[in-house]
Every structure is written in structure tokens, then in C-alpha cells.
Design a protein around this motif. Structure first.
Motif, PDB file in Angstrom:
ATOM      1  N   GLN A 228      88.127  67.491 104.086  1.00  0.00           N
ATOM      2  CA  GLN A 228      88.150  69.173 104.003  1.00  0.00           C
ATOM      3  C   GLN A 228      86.682  70.150 103.407  1.00  0.00           C
ATOM      4  O   GLN A 228      86.227  71.173 103.428  1.00  0.00           O
ATOM      5  N   GLY A 229      86.721  69.047 102.618  1.00  0.00           N
ATOM      6  CA  GLY A 229      85.244  69.499 101.289  1.00  0.00           C
ATOM      7  C   GLY A 229      84.126  69.440 102.217  1.00  0.00           C
ATOM      8  O   GLY A 229      82.905  70.732 102.348  1.00  0.00           O
ATOM      9  N   MET A 230      83.661  68.399 102.632  1.00  0.00           N
ATOM     10  CA  MET A 230      82.416  68.890 103.968  1.00  0.00           C
ATOM     11  C   MET A 230      82.366  69.680 105.081  1.00  0.00           C
ATOM     12  O   MET A 230      81.267  70.571 105.153  1.00  0.00           O
ATOM     13  N   LEU A 231      84.036  70.137 105.079  1.00  0.00           N
ATOM     14  CA  LEU A 231      83.826  71.174 106.181  1.00  0.00           C
ATOM     15  C   LEU A 231      83.421  72.359 105.857  1.00  0.00           C
ATOM     16  O   LEU A 231      83.285  73.384 106.501  1.00  0.00           O
ATOM     17  N   ASP A 232      84.077  72.989 104.869  1.00  0.00           N
ATOM     18  CA  ASP A 232      84.040  74.237 104.303  1.00  0.00           C
ATOM     19  C   ASP A 232      82.499  73.908 103.771  1.00  0.00           C
ATOM     20  O   ASP A 232      82.280  75.260 103.811  1.00  0.00           O
ATOM     21  N   ALA A 233      81.672  73.155 103.657  1.00  0.00           N
ATOM     22  CA  ALA A 233      80.068  73.248 103.336  1.00  0.00           C
ATOM     23  C   ALA A 233      79.231  73.297 104.399  1.00  0.00           C
ATOM     24  O   ALA A 233      78.268  74.200 103.977  1.00  0.00           O
ATOM     25  N   VAL A 234      79.918  72.853 105.652  1.00  0.00           N
ATOM     26  CA  VAL A 234      79.145  72.952 106.479  1.00  0.00           C
ATOM     27  C   VAL A 234      79.326  74.530 106.720  1.00  0.00           C
ATOM     28  O   VAL A 234      78.526  74.903 107.797  1.00  0.00           O
ATOM     29  N   ALA A 235      80.321  74.284 107.050  1.00  0.00           N
ATOM     30  CA  ALA A 235      80.879  76.511 107.424  1.00  0.00           C
ATOM     31  C   ALA A 235      80.294  77.460 106.438  1.00  0.00           C
ATOM     32  O   ALA A 235      79.410  78.167 106.921  1.00  0.00           O
ATOM     33  N   ALA A 236      79.861  76.523 105.507  1.00  0.00           N
ATOM     34  CA  ALA A 236      78.755  77.569 105.071  1.00  0.00           C
ATOM     35  C   ALA A 236      77.100  77.682 104.596  1.00  0.00           C
ATOM     36  O   ALA A 236      75.981  78.694 104.750  1.00  0.00           O
ATOM     37  N   SER A 237      77.208  76.273 106.145  1.00  0.00           N
ATOM     38  CA  SER A 237      76.004  76.630 106.977  1.00  0.00           C
ATOM     39  C   SER A 237      75.675  78.133 107.585  1.00  0.00           C
ATOM     40  O   SER A 237      74.215  78.056 107.697  1.00  0.00           O
TER      41      SER A 237
END
Ligand code: NAD
Length: 680
Positions: A228-237
Motif C-alpha cells: 500500500q505504501g508503494m502505491l501511495d508513494a507512486v500516486a504522489a508522483s
């Protein structure tokens, strides 16, 4: 000293590590970046590696993961590259991974050799890249491709289609020339504009892609916060770069202290340690280039494949032509499938097959440096085979049995050289599963153990030393766990409830699903063999025996604990199974009750912990951590939970002791309560 070539500064990342004076590589690189900045003749900077510079360890060498939180020097280095007034180009000769890859992503361009591979393996450590990886990568290769790479955590060739956009040039020759060509294309004046690429991503499309990937996470991935953390971080791109970097850093810092990240970083260390013999057993391994595998069934064929793929020569021996042909066909089919699915080049498959010598002629055994027996699990059969091995194998050859449960000493006694004999317990499929239990018989010589350990590493296994006790480490713990799950059936749970709790925790399958898959008759025949030794006062759950008596042997008969229709499991158990379970409860005078999921999970884990402590106290396991390696590598224990020992160490000690004592009281006569001190 900064190396300057045709007005281009070349900073050799790998060399920076070897410079003494106590300065770490990052500070060295910072100093050289600064020199390149102030020297007005310099038009651009090449960050070069000579083979290892862009790999994670090199750049992390002057800082530990924990220290990087308080002094994020690596992020400063990335920022210095990103804000450098001159073009900075990464020239990659070796592979790029982890923070090395993040540094390359922050550059204005990247060139690489065709042989280069790239990898972000942070997800396997329960983390996300913490210095811009989740922000730069989607901007270069798109969100979908970036998520593929970040969520899978696997190495990719630079030439892979997923990597399109990552490299500005992939070359076969001089990377410095290629980097110089990239620098020549950029002027210092256009750099700020070029670096504003960060606003390129369409927020709506990013969000759609993220949610699509989020909805595809499987149960095991959902249990690991890093996904989930990875998805949230990439969403911030989709946000401005500075904001995205801030969000990435926050997520990284939250993840690093999670139990999952600690477990996932603990296990590789435990695995590394497990492959080392205790100091008292240090010895020089005997050389092994040719092995003989006896029995070309499920295990023998798998062991042969593992050895061929490690570059060894394999003599495969069978009892008759027909069985040999079947075994050869197994190996040939494996290579046909690998080549057909593009997983192996035809030339490599051909090389492996060319090193296989299949025969029924036992005199061929004299070629072998090591013999691995994988015939039927029957002491008499194995003793006969070992007597024959003894007659034909050359002196000094290591002789191993792949027995699952039998006494290695009893097998060794069939030879005149028990010091050369040990157990090598592979797991099925033997060419895939990494666990290898190395079983020390009472006469096994230290150099025989060293040879087995070295072979395990060469076969890319995780070898673990075990004492010669029934079930070694893994099957002993698994039996204790399964027994406890059977107690829970008698106490009031149904098989599907127990299975659901344990798969919900992250086990690949629940214990009753596993039993159906492997066939209930295996456990049944073992139980019958042990029946005479069993004290009638022991708590013994007979549900499995009743099922077997009715021909319900598991998946292969379409009925076991569950029913199967067209090979698919029916979700709940049927009336026949339920009536056996209810009868078992009644026979023991138990009033059935609903077991809360937390109780089911805790009892299953406590049973493993109790057995783990007993194994350690008995010396069957030589290190507590080895038990976690066995359970995570061989028995589907979720890696992000670390293993039963790791789990026990997170518990409140007093509560743990009380619960273990309760477990012992509930099991009743004959149950041995451990002393938990050995584990904690
Ligand atoms: P299998 O029945 O598939 O194969 C056994 C092979 O041994 C057969 O091909 C048979 O022809 C051959 N064989 C029997 N007697 C022989 C003899 N005297 N000389 C030469 N060959 C002979 O069995 P398997 O599942 O491969 O198991 C083999 C061993 O591996 C057993 O000890 C088993 O306990 C162990 N093991 C099995 C698994 C598993 O999941 N199948 C896992 C770990 C260990």
C-alpha cells in the motif's frame, strides 16, 4: 582528484568507495560534484561505475539504513545531482539497483551497456525506495511500468520493454563516449526546463492506474504495508516533485519501523547465518563436480535438475529401464517447458541436458563425488540401496539420503563408512524450493557436513543444519502445528474456519487444505506405524483416520477434509466430515464452542513455538533463527511475520508463558512443555 576528459568531469563511483581517509563514498562524490561545479571549463559530469558503482551497497557504504534517517546524506547527494548547474549523466557498466538506481534516475540522462540490469528490491525488504525512486521512475517510464517494477521487486534487463524511457542510450561499447554524446545534446541554460519534467504526469490517469493496481493486490500483498505504501508513494508522483519526495520520505520512515520490514530484513541475515556451520564443525569441503542421484521419481528428477542448473554433471540411476525412462522424460519435459515459455535459452537447456547421464548400471556410481538417494520412503529399501552404494561408490564420496522421516543412522549402518553418510532433505519441487535440511548423523564427519553446505549454496538453496531426530526441524514443527489444529477441530472449530484464519494471516494454504493436497494416506500410514508406541492416555484426534477409512484420501480422491469438484475445492466441509468431527468432540466429552479467530491463530503459533524451543533444547536445531528459516522457506510461514521464533520474541513474555502452559494443560498427558528461555 577529479578526472577530466575533454571538458567532462568523470566521477568514478566505485573508486570513491576505496578512497581512504575515513570519508565515505557519498562525501567523496559530493566533493567531486562541487569541483565540477566551480571549474568553469567543465561542461558536464559523468557519474561512472566500473561494475558495481550503481549497486545499492556501494553508495550505502558510509551510512546504515537507520543512520540515514537522522542524516539523510544519500538524499542530499541525490539533491546535489538534481540541482547541479551542469548536465549530469549516469554511465552504467554493471547493474543498477536500490539507491544506486535512484541516483541514476536523478541524473539528466542515463546510458548503459546492453548487459546492464536494473532492480528495485525494496518491496522484498518491506520498504519502498526512500530517495526519489518512486518519484523519478514513473516520470520516466510511466506509472504502470514503474509499478510493475517496484511491486515485483525483480531485476529487469535494461533492454526490457518495461524500461523504455529509463535509458537515453543503450550501447555495446564505450559508455563514456555515449555519456559525452548526451552531455553535448544539453546546454546548461536548458537544464532547469528539462528538469521540470516532474509536471508531466496526468493526475487523473495516475489515480486510475494506482487504483487498478490496488484492486489487484492479493491477500498476501494486502497483509504487507509496503505494498500500500508503494502505491501511495507512486500516486504522489502526480504532484510537484518536491511534494512527492516529501510524501515518499514520510512513507519510507513509517515503513522502516514496521514489524514486516524488521522481519523481512531479519530473514536474509538468518538465512546467511544458517548456511554457516557452527565453529566446532568447521572443516574443508570435499570437491564436488559430479553427483549421482538414485531414484528418478518426483524428488530424484528435481534434485537432478537443480544440480544440472548449477553446472554439475549428474548420473541418474534407477532400478529398471522403465522407471529410468519415466525419470528421463521428467527432466526432458522440464527443459522443454522452460524453453517453450522463454524462461531458458535453448543453448542453456541443451548444455544442462548434455551433462545428464541416465543409467541402470550401478558401476557408474564410481564417477560420483556425492551420491544422493531418493528412492521410496522405506527403511528396508533404503538400507538395501545404501549397501549397494557402499559397494560401488568410490572411497571419499559423500553419501546422502533424502529421507523425510527415517533414521539417518539406521541408513548409515548399512554401509561400512557411516562417517561419509548424512541426510539431505530437499523439498518438493526440489528444483524450486530453497530449503535444504542438512541432517547430521551420529557419525557424520565435519567435512561431509561442510561439503553438503557448500553444495546447498551452489544449488542456490538455503541449507540448514539439523540433528537426526524424527521429522528433523521442519516436519517436527509442522506436525506439532497440525496436531494443535486437529485439537481445535475437537474443541469446536471446522476445518474451513481454521484454514481461513491461517491463510488470512498469510500462510499460502491452511493445514487441512495442505493435508488434502499431499494426501491423507501419508499421515495415516505413519500414524498406523506409530500406533503401537502411542500411549492411550495421549490426546489423539482420530478424524483423519476415519476419513481415510472411508476412502477420503484428499484431493486425489476428490474428497478429504473437503470435497472437490473438477479439481476445485468446495468452500465448506460436508456433513460426513462434520459428523466425524462432532463425534470426536463427543467422544472426548467436549462441548463444542466457537473459537475466535485470534485464538485459532495464537494456538497454532504457540504450538510451533513450543516445538521450536524443544528442538533447540534437544540440539536438533543449532540456532533459534534456523527454525524461522526452515518455516518460512519450506512451510509457507509468511515471511513478513518472520517465523515462529521472531513472532515469539515480539510477544509479552509473561503472557506467552501463561498461554504455553495452558496449551500444555489442554493437550494433556504426554505433552512436553518447553522452557521458553532458550528462544528469547
Ligand atoms: P517417487 O515414488 O516419486 O520416486 C521414487 C523412485 O525411486 C521411483 O522412480 C523408483 O523407481 C525409484 N526406486 C525405488 N527403489 C529403487 C532402487 N532400489 N534403486 C533405484 N531406484 C529405486 O518418490 P519421491 O516422492 O520422489 O520420494 C523419494 C524420497 O524423497 C522419499 O524418501 C521421500 O520421503 C523423500 N521426499 C519426498 C518429498 C515429496 O514431496 N515427494 C519431499 C521430500 C522428501
Amino acid at each position: 582528484m577529479l578526472l577530466i576528459q575533454d571538458n567532462i568531469a568523470i566521477i568514478n563511483l566505485s573508486a570513491a568507495v576505496t578512497i581512504p581517509e575515513g570519508l565515505g563514498p557519498r562525501r567523496q562524490i559530493m566533493a567531486q560534484l562541487h569541483s565540477a561545479q566551480v571549474n568553469e571549463w567543465i561542461q558536464g559530469v559523468v557519474l561512472l561505475d566500473d561494475g558495481t558503482g550503481f549497486e545499492v551497497d556501494v553508495l550505502a557504504a558510509d551510512n546504515t539504513m537507520a543512520a540515514s534517517l537522522s542524516a539523510p546524506e544519500f538524499r542530499e547527494l541525490v539533491a546535489a545531482v538534481r540541482s547541479h548547474p551542469k548536465p549530469v549523466v549516469a554511465a552504467i557498466v554493471g547493474d543498477a539497483s536500490g539507491c544506486g538506481l535512484e541516483l541514476a534516475l536523478a541524473c539528466d540522462a542515463r546510458v548503459a551497456l546492453v548487459s546492464t540490469s536494473v532492480e528495485f528490491s525494496d518491496i522484498r525488504m518491506g520498504l519502498i525506495p526512500g530517495a526519489g525512486g518512486t518519484q523519478y521512475l514513473p516520470r520516466l517510464i510511466g506509472v504502470h511500468a514503474a509499478l510493475g517494477m517496484l511491486l515485483q521487486g525483480k531485476a529487469l534487463r535494461a533492454t526490457d520493454t518495461v524500461c523504455v524511457g529509463l535509458f537515453d542510450e543503450i550501447c555495446e561499447g564505450d559508455v563514456i563516449d555515449a555519456a559525452a554524446r548526451q552531455i553535448a545534446k544539453m546546454t546548461a541554460a536548458e537544464l532547469p526546463e528539462r528538469r521540470k519534467r516532474e509536471n508531466d504526469l496526468d493526475p487523473v490517469k495516475v489515480q486510475i492506474c494506482i487504483e487498478e493496481h490496488r484492486s489487484k493486490l492479493n491477500t498476501r500483498q494486502k497483509l504487507q504495508p509496503a505494498f500500500q505504501g508503494m502505491l501511495d508513494a507512486v500516486a504522489a508522483s502526480a504532484l510537484p516533485l518536491v511534494e512527492g519526495l516529501g510524501i515518499e520520505q514520510k512513507i519510507f520512515e513509517n515503513l522502516i519501523s514496521t514489524k514486516a520490514a524488521r522481519a523481512l530484513q531479519y530473514l536474509p541475515q538468518a538465512e546467511h547465518k544458517a548456511s554457516e556451520l557452527p565453529a566446532a564443525l568447521h572443516a574443508t569441503a570435499r570437491p564436488v563436480e559430479t553427483i549421482a542421484v538414485i531414484g528418478a521419481g518426483t524428488m530424484g528428477a528435481g534434485i537432478a535438475i537443480a544440480a544440472l542448473e548449477a553446472g554439475l554433471t549428474v548420473v541418474l540411476l534407477e532400478q529398471n529401464e522403465e522407471a529410468l525412462r519415466r525419470g528421463q522424460a521428467r527432466v526432458a519435459e522440464h527443459y522443454r517447458e522452460r524453453v517453450h515459455t522463454g524462461k531458458m535459452k535453448a543453448a542453456r537447456a541443451a548444455s544442462c541436458e548434455s551433462r545428464l547421464l541416465a543409467s541402470i548400471d550401478w558401476t557408474q556410481l564410481k564417477m560420483a563425488d556425492m551420491v544422493i538417494e531418493a528412492v521410496f520412503e522405506d527403511l528396508g529399501v533404503k538400507q538395501d540401496v545404501f549397501a549397494k552404494i557402499d559397494a560401488y561408490a568410490r572411497s571419499g564420496a559423500v553419501l546422502a539420503t533424502n529421507t523425510s522421516y527415517l533414521d539417518v543412522d539406521a541408513i548409515a549402518q548399512a554401509t561400512v563408512r557411516p562417517h561419509d553418510v548424512l541426510g539431505l532433505h530437499f523439498f518438493s519441487p526440489a528444483n524450486v524450493m530453497k530449503l535444504l535440511e542438512v541432517v547430521r548423523g551420529s557419525d557424520t564427519a565435519a567435512d561431509v557436513l561442510a561439503t553438503a553446505m557448500a553444495l546447498g549454496v551452489r544449488l542456490q538453496k538455503v541449507p540448514v543444519l539439523c540433528g537426526n531426530a524424527f521429522g528433523f526441524i521442519g516436519n517436527r514443527i509442522y506436525n506439532a502445528y497440525r496436531r494443535q489444529c486437529e485439537f481445535m477441530l475437537e474443541d469446536g472449530a471446522w476445518p474451513e474456519e481454521v484454514d481461513a484464519v491461517l491463510t488470512g494471516m498469510g500462510f499460502a494454504m491452511g493445514p487441512f487444505e495442505v493435508a488434502d493436497l499431499s494426501g491423507l494416506d501419508i499421515a495415516w500410514s505413519m500414524r498406523k506405524a506409530q500406533a503401537k508406541k502411542r500411549d492411550p492416555r495421549e490426546r489423539y484426534v482420530n478424524i483423519l483416520d476415519k476419513l481415510c477409512e472411508q476412502g477420503r484420501l484428499g484431493r486425489k480422491t476428490n474428497a478429504g477434509y473437503y470435497l472437490y469438484i473438477d479439481g476445485k475445492k468446495v468452500a465448506t466441509t460436508d456433513l460426513q466430515v462434520r459428523s466425524h468431527i462432532a463425534q470426536a468432540s463427543a467422544d472426548r466429552g467436549i462441548v463444542r464452542r466457537t473459537l475466535p479467530p485470534a485464538e485459532v491463530q495464537r494456538r497454532a503459533l504457540l504450538a510451533m513455538v513450543n516445538e521450536a524451543a524443544l528442538l533447540l533444547a534437544e540440539g536438533v536445531a543449532s540456532r533459534a533463527e534456523d527454525i524461522d528459516v526452515v518455516m518460512t522457506q519450506g512451510y509457507g510461514f509468511p515471511r513478513w511475520e518472520g517465523g515462529p521464533v521472531f513472532w515469539a520474541r515480539q510477544q509479552d513474555r509473561k503472557q506467552l508463558e501463561e498461554d504455553l502452559a495452558q496449551l500444555s494443560r489442554d493437550a494433556g498427558f504426554g505433552y512436553i512443555l518447553c522452557n521458553i528461555d532458550v528462544l528469547l
